[in-house]
Scaffold this active site. Sequence first.
Site, PDB file in Angstrom:
ATOM      1  CG  LEU A 207     -39.506  82.709 -47.379  1.00 26.69           C
ATOM      2  CD1 LEU A 207     -38.642  81.431 -47.592  1.00 26.69           C
ATOM      3  CD2 LEU A 207     -38.393  83.988 -47.031  1.00 26.69           C
TER       4      LEU A 207
ATOM      5  CD  GLU B 126     -33.671  78.673 -41.620  1.00 30.55           C
ATOM      6  OE1 GLU B 126     -33.729  78.173 -42.405  1.00 30.55           O
ATOM      7  OE2 GLU B 126     -32.575  78.917 -40.775  1.00 30.55           O
TER       8      GLU B 126
END
Lengths: 592, 234
Positions: free
Chosen positions: A256, A259
């Site tokens: 990941l 964000e």
Amino acid sequence: MNQLAHPTIRKFDAIIVGAGGAGLRAAIQLSESGLKTAVISKVFPTRSHTVAAQGGVAASLGNSEEDSWQWHMYDTVKGSDWLGDQDAIEFMCRKANEVVVELEHYGMPFDRLENGKIYQRPFGGHMSNFGEKPVRRACAAADRTGHAMLHAMYQRNVRANTQFFVEWMALDLIRDIDGQVLGVTAMEMETGEVVIFQAKATLFATGGAGRIYYSSTNAFINTGDGLGMAARAGIPLEDMEFWQFHPTGVAGAGVLITEGVRGEGGILRNSTGERFMERYAPNAKDLASRDVVSRAMATEIKEGRGCGPDKDYLLLDLTHLDPKTIMQRLPGIREISLQFAGTDPIKESIPVVPTCHYMMGGIPTNYHGQVVVTKDGRHDAVVPGFYAAGECACASVHGANRLGTNSLLDLLVFGKSAGESMVSDIKAMPAAHKELPQDGSDLARSRLARLENQQSGANVHEVQLAMRRVMQDHCGVFRFPDMLAQGVTKILEVEKQVMVTEIRDKSQVFNTARLEALELDNLIEVAKATMVSAEARRESRGAQAREDFPDRDDANWLKHTLWHREGNRLDFKPVQMKPLSVDSIELKKRVY
Amino acid sequence: MATVKFRIYRYDPDKDEKPYMEDVTVEREASDRKLLDILVKAKYQDDSIAFRRSCREGVCGSDAMNINGKNGLACLTDIDSLKQPIMLRPLPGLPVIRDLIVDMTQFFKQYHSIKPYLINNDHPPERERLQSPEEREELNGLYECIMCACCSTSCPSFWWNPDKFVGPAGLLAAYRFIADTRDQATSERLDDLEDPYRLFRCHSIMNCVDACPKGLNPTKAIGKIKDLMVRRLV
Ligand SMILES: Cc1cc2nc3c(=O)[nH]c(=O)nc-3n(C[C@H](O)[C@H](O)[C@H](O)COP(=O)(O)OP(=O)(O)OC[C@H]3O[C@@H](n4cnc5c(N)ncnc54)[C@H](O)[C@@H]3O)c2cc1C
Ligand code: SF4
Ligand code: SF4
Ligand code: FES
């Protein structure tokens, strides 16, 4: 296998299965209340996958600009595409400041603002003034928030003298004929010994199950064990069609990229260099909700504007950011990018694709962390002795789509409230434990015996791979009617193979082959629940995007799905539209 | 498709009288970048190869092992950086449970011995305790430890006295709390470490710094603890 015939029984007031964020938060509550508590975990607590969370934990502290829990609540309901239960959402958003401040008191090394308060950054879908513009709400420790949080909570548990059973795997729930949960059977990895953990209250905090998909940000251990155990014990699974695909997994590797990168100013670009999110979400742009960004990316790729030789990824551009910001606020991301993409984000963009990330559904609970089922026409009948919190639970605060940073908040708030419920429920119970049913450990033992004796069976790795492929191909970002229907057939075929897996390793000592086979038993339950629920829901809402039903259909589908393992069937329950104290947030079209 | 050759330390007390090294060859696909990718494939071929792993991104600390003589995390080690056959052994100095899995009890015991939690006996304020960005920065390079034990199991002093010497990971953690402006137990922490073994077995050999896959520097932290002890004498 004599030890299997008569497992030892160990008695506790409470047991917690899982030592990630949710389990550790609950454990603090129980240990500090003086109850005899056991925390069982497949891995040493700080190795749980909460450690990988990067971006932050949401709380309307308002440290940098005005904020309020009502705005946070509005964003969460809207983010959930109105499938979240508004009582639970209000509860969570109101409690956020309290649990985050507690964490700080435990010693969590949050980043700081000049005035000494906790640093907060913007995150997708979190807005001020009921959806107006992005607000700084995500409390962060660089891009290692989960690590800092998990370690701080483990440390607090060391202080509280919590009793851990590390590298023990829970195998199955024990329920008596009244449906009361009386504990679990579990296996010690080092010795292969099977033990019954008997308790007055049992909490599942077993985390996610992203490993049902081929490409996932989740750790190897995220195999949905809690859901598998609950399903085998006759507990339904709620809203399993809703899986979050995170917009920015490193292409190829799945690791990941938070964000928070976009919160700090990172921009998504297609092969023409265009900032395409401006077209899809003129207001929030790159910080729109995750389902919105992932669909935009999938569309860009589908329409031929992907990057690279196969036009199959997009670029996350940070090169315009001050290198100091990257070094100070996103050091872990730079490391990940160098390690897994081979690019230095200070100089080059990072190749990213939408990647399976988070399970919105799970074991149905109320906002006290108690597991609830449908009984005598009521949808909120408590299963005595059984609790769930964290990613394995569905309270439901995330509905059809979770906002970033709301999961770390979820596990703090509901870890704590489950702990509190357990303490008060145990105090109201008789001092003596309820008697265990004769056949309490039969299910676990028969699964072990089957594995032990299986011959000319299926290879665990091959079956697992087949499952992950089916899920990826048939139940991804966009969902097609024929693919879903075929997906149901295919996943049931895979299940037949799961029932006859064979391992060659028969050792009693740290037998990881056996563990993986047992985990697959759980994964397949999650996969079936997901595929069947996705096939049935004939609308698009949040993370469920159906090609044949592109719109949200509140008249028919403003309801939760409940998947039952027995009969592989669904039923439904209404969404709780009524908050605890404020006005209901009315249905609206969801635009960012 | 290229192949990758290993020699893996094998020992299953259930069936093996003593440990042995096994040659294993695995086909490598283009997407296999890290040692862990290939080790997972080795396990597809022979499901009895036992090792720990979880996050596959260097944050959980599960898959520390001795790789070509050096401690490291399989998930962060590039296959291309390794000479073949790749020699894989369990972390040195700890009892082996099976294959590449070691018993880490002693390591965690030492961590627990330094009171690894914030000690502050004031009544907690309504809101967060304040800390300036500069004060917070003192924790960088300390709090990121993933407890993989690469450092402690490369430290000769820890090999000889695992029960008495706290070891680099534990001392790094001790300094993490000493350095935290919110912690009030600095002098107790220093008293506890003022001991010929607990702290002073460190002879600044720096093996630990070399071994740390997260780029942390336990030697420096240990040096700072020693400085504080000297300073409180004068
Ligand atoms: C890479 C990544 C980044 C993320 N970043 C963020 C973020 O910035 N903000 C945010 O809010 N959310 C984030 N999330 C989501 C969030 O981190 C997770 O949802 C959350 O940490 C889950 O916590 P948990 O306590 O429910 O489970 P986990 O932390 O996964 O813990 C599960 C525990 O259960 C144990 N367990 C499981 N099965 C068994 C069994 N059978 N027997 C015994 N023990 C068992 C495991 O050993 C483990 O201790 C991120 C997720 C990922 C994957
Ligand atoms: S510097 Fe100290 S702790 Fe580090 S390896 Fe050397 S003796 Fe061990
Ligand atoms: S200091 Fe480094 S090597 Fe030592 S345990 Fe921590 S992360 Fe691992
Ligand atoms: S698998 Fe987690 S550190 Fe390597």
